[in-house]
Design a protein around this motif. Structure first.
Motif, PDB file in Angstrom:
ATOM      1  N   GLU A 201       0.831  -1.209   0.000  1.00 26.74           N
ATOM      2  CA  GLU A 201       0.000   0.000   0.000  1.00 26.74           C
ATOM      3  C   GLU A 201       0.866   1.260   0.000  1.00 26.74           C
ATOM      4  O   GLU A 201       0.538   2.241  -0.675  1.00 26.74           O
ATOM      5  N   LEU A 202       1.965   1.223   0.743  1.00 27.39           N
ATOM      6  CA  LEU A 202       2.871   2.378   0.779  1.00 27.39           C
ATOM      7  C   LEU A 202       3.507   2.595  -0.591  1.00 27.39           C
ATOM      8  O   LEU A 202       3.609   3.736  -1.061  1.00 27.39           O
ATOM      9  N   ASN A 203       3.930   1.513  -1.242  1.00 26.84           N
ATOM     10  CA  ASN A 203       4.490   1.625  -2.600  1.00 26.84           C
ATOM     11  C   ASN A 203       3.485   2.250  -3.559  1.00 26.84           C
ATOM     12  O   ASN A 203       3.834   3.122  -4.355  1.00 26.84           O
ATOM     13  N   TYR A 204       2.246   1.810  -3.484  1.00 25.77           N
ATOM     14  CA  TYR A 204       1.209   2.353  -4.362  1.00 25.77           C
ATOM     15  C   TYR A 204       0.998   3.844  -4.099  1.00 25.77           C
ATOM     16  O   TYR A 204       0.933   4.649  -5.033  1.00 25.77           O
ATOM     17  N   ALA A 205       0.931   4.230  -2.817  1.00 25.27           N
ATOM     18  CA  ALA A 205       0.714   5.635  -2.475  1.00 25.27           C
ATOM     19  C   ALA A 205       1.870   6.509  -2.956  1.00 25.27           C
ATOM     20  O   ALA A 205       1.651   7.636  -3.422  1.00 25.27           O
ATOM     21  N   CYS A 206       3.079   5.996  -2.884  1.00 25.21           N
ATOM     22  CA  CYS A 206       4.233   6.763  -3.365  1.00 25.21           C
ATOM     23  C   CYS A 206       4.232   6.864  -4.888  1.00 25.21           C
ATOM     24  O   CYS A 206       4.635   7.884  -5.446  1.00 25.21           O
ATOM     25  N   ASN A 207       3.787   5.816  -5.557  1.00 23.77           N
ATOM     26  CA  ASN A 207       3.727   5.827  -7.020  1.00 23.77           C
ATOM     27  C   ASN A 207       2.779   6.891  -7.556  1.00 23.77           C
ATOM     28  O   ASN A 207       3.046   7.498  -8.584  1.00 23.77           O
ATOM     29  N   ILE A 208       1.667   7.113  -6.886  1.00 22.37           N
ATOM     30  CA  ILE A 208       0.679   8.059  -7.407  1.00 22.37           C
ATOM     31  C   ILE A 208       0.890   9.489  -6.893  1.00 22.37           C
ATOM     32  O   ILE A 208       0.192  10.389  -7.318  1.00 22.37           O
ATOM     33  N   SER A 209       1.869   9.683  -6.014  1.00 25.79           N
ATOM     34  CA  SER A 209       2.142  11.016  -5.487  1.00 25.79           C
ATOM     35  C   SER A 209       2.920  11.849  -6.506  1.00 25.79           C
ATOM     36  O   SER A 209       3.932  11.390  -7.050  1.00 25.79           O
ATOM     37  N   ASP A 210       2.470  13.070  -6.751  1.00 23.23           N
ATOM     38  CA  ASP A 210       3.170  13.970  -7.669  1.00 23.23           C
ATOM     39  C   ASP A 210       4.399  14.600  -7.029  1.00 23.23           C
ATOM     40  O   ASP A 210       5.260  15.125  -7.737  1.00 23.23           O
ATOM     41  N   ASP A 211       4.489  14.569  -5.701  1.00 26.23           N
ATOM     42  CA  ASP A 211       5.620  15.192  -5.002  1.00 26.23           C
ATOM     43  C   ASP A 211       6.879  14.335  -5.035  1.00 26.23           C
ATOM     44  O   ASP A 211       7.976  14.844  -4.870  1.00 26.23           O
ATOM     45  N   MET A 212       6.734  13.038  -5.214  1.00 27.80           N
ATOM     46  CA  MET A 212       7.868  12.112  -5.165  1.00 27.80           C
ATOM     47  C   MET A 212       8.280  11.707  -6.567  1.00 27.80           C
ATOM     48  O   MET A 212       7.491  11.134  -7.316  1.00 27.80           O
ATOM     49  N   LEU A 213       9.533  12.010  -6.912  1.00 25.09           N
ATOM     50  CA  LEU A 213      10.048  11.622  -8.221  1.00 25.09           C
ATOM     51  C   LEU A 213      10.513  10.168  -8.207  1.00 25.09           C
ATOM     52  O   LEU A 213      10.288   9.428  -9.153  1.00 25.09           O
ATOM     53  N   ARG A 214      11.185   9.780  -7.141  1.00 27.76           N
ATOM     54  CA  ARG A 214      11.660   8.406  -6.963  1.00 27.76           C
ATOM     55  C   ARG A 214      11.659   8.105  -5.468  1.00 27.76           C
ATOM     56  O   ARG A 214      11.723   9.007  -4.636  1.00 27.76           O
ATOM     57  N   TYR A 215      11.659   6.812  -5.141  1.00 29.91           N
ATOM     58  CA  TYR A 215      11.743   6.387  -3.743  1.00 29.91           C
ATOM     59  C   TYR A 215      12.333   4.985  -3.694  1.00 29.91           C
ATOM     60  O   TYR A 215      12.323   4.254  -4.682  1.00 29.91           O
ATOM     61  N   LEU A 216      12.853   4.631  -2.531  1.00 32.11           N
ATOM     62  CA  LEU A 216      13.439   3.315  -2.318  1.00 32.11           C
ATOM     63  C   LEU A 216      13.252   2.952  -0.855  1.00 32.11           C
ATOM     64  O   LEU A 216      13.504   3.783   0.028  1.00 32.11           O
ATOM     65  N   PHE A 217      12.819   1.723  -0.585  1.00 33.42           N
ATOM     66  CA  PHE A 217      12.667   1.235   0.778  1.00 33.42           C
ATOM     67  C   PHE A 217      13.610   0.059   0.995  1.00 33.42           C
ATOM     68  O   PHE A 217      13.679  -0.838   0.154  1.00 33.42           O
ATOM     69  N   ILE A 218      14.306   0.070   2.121  1.00 30.98           N
ATOM     70  CA  ILE A 218      15.210  -1.019   2.472  1.00 30.98           C
ATOM     71  C   ILE A 218      14.873  -1.487   3.876  1.00 30.98           C
ATOM     72  O   ILE A 218      14.844  -0.679   4.815  1.00 30.98           O
ATOM     73  N   LYS A 219      14.616  -2.782   4.021  1.00 28.71           N
ATOM     74  CA  LYS A 219      14.359  -3.351   5.345  1.00 28.71           C
ATOM     75  C   LYS A 219      15.695  -3.448   6.077  1.00 28.71           C
ATOM     76  O   LYS A 219      16.662  -3.995   5.546  1.00 28.71           O
ATOM     77  N   GLN A 220      15.752  -2.904   7.288  1.00 30.40           N
ATOM     78  CA  GLN A 220      17.000  -2.841   8.044  1.00 30.40           C
ATOM     79  C   GLN A 220      17.156  -4.017   8.983  1.00 30.40           C
ATOM     80  O   GLN A 220      16.183  -4.513   9.552  1.00 30.40           O
ATOM     81  N   ASP A 221      18.392  -4.421   9.176  1.00 30.71           N
ATOM     82  CA  ASP A 221      18.731  -5.471  10.141  1.00 30.71           C
ATOM     83  C   ASP A 221      18.470  -4.922  11.544  1.00 30.71           C
ATOM     84  O   ASP A 221      18.947  -3.829  11.873  1.00 30.71           O
ATOM     85  N   PRO A 222      17.721  -5.637  12.379  1.00 31.04           N
ATOM     86  CA  PRO A 222      17.400  -5.125  13.725  1.00 31.04           C
ATOM     87  C   PRO A 222      18.631  -4.796  14.564  1.00 31.04           C
ATOM     88  O   PRO A 222      18.578  -3.935  15.432  1.00 31.04           O
ATOM     89  N   ARG A 223      19.755  -5.442  14.284  1.00 30.66           N
ATOM     90  CA  ARG A 223      20.980  -5.171  15.051  1.00 30.66           C
ATOM     91  C   ARG A 223      21.576  -3.813  14.721  1.00 30.66           C
ATOM     92  O   ARG A 223      22.353  -3.268  15.500  1.00 30.66           O
ATOM     93  N   LEU A 224      21.218  -3.245  13.575  1.00 27.27           N
ATOM     94  CA  LEU A 224      21.796  -1.970  13.142  1.00 27.27           C
ATOM     95  C   LEU A 224      20.878  -0.773  13.355  1.00 27.27           C
ATOM     96  O   LEU A 224      21.295   0.360  13.171  1.00 27.27           O
TER      97      LEU A 224
END
Length: 144
Positions: free
Chosen positions: A76-99
């Motif tokens: 759902e977050l990916n879809y919302a970012c895709n249709i937003s005119d304010d965001m040209l590009r985006y990237l999500f990375i799942k982080q290791d809990p230790r970091l």
């Protein structure tokens, strides 16, 4: 589903961000919170010329966000970012809990316990000795 910590890097439209900084960046936080997520850190990273034009834009505002969100809500977050005119590009990375703690502290501008040489040894070494010991440390780090 489990909630994970994600790093989100957004390239925002610099023109829109310049006209309404809190409104454009606030949309990122609002999207995450609307989906039941928690914002850990959200800040501007840089505003600079893009390597190549994106939708006719030559400049972009880079926005860094760390947030906790249920993994089932990422689509759902990916879809919302895709249709937003304010965001040209985006990237999500799942982080290791230790970091996570270290990354959040760094994003907030705090020094983490293991960062830097802030310990005072109390010795009166000359500058040359300090420089040579720093070189030795760099060599050891490079060998790892």
């Amino acid at each position: 589903m489990a909630a994970y910590v994600y790093e989100g890097m957004f390239i925002l439209d610099s023109n829109r961000y310049g006209k309404d900084p809190s409104g454009v960046s606030g949309k990122i936080n609002a999207l995450v919170e609307k989906l039941g997520g928690e914002i850990l850190v959200s800040r501007m990273w840089a505003e600079q010329r893009l390597a190549y034009p994106i939708e006719g834009h030559r400049r972009g505002t880079y926005w860094l966000t760390y947030f906790r969100l249920d993994s089932s809500k990422m689509e759902e977050l990916n879809y919302a970012c895709n249709i937003s005119d304010d965001m040209l590009r985006y990237l999500f990375i799942k982080q290791d809990p230790r970091l996570v703690d270290m990354l959040i502290a760094h994003a907030e501008g705090h020094e983490f316990a293991g960062d830097g040489d802030s310990e005072d040894t109390g010795s009166d070494e000359s500058d040359d000795d300090e420089a040579s010991s720093e070189d030795e440390e760099e060599t050891v780090e490079a060998a790892d």
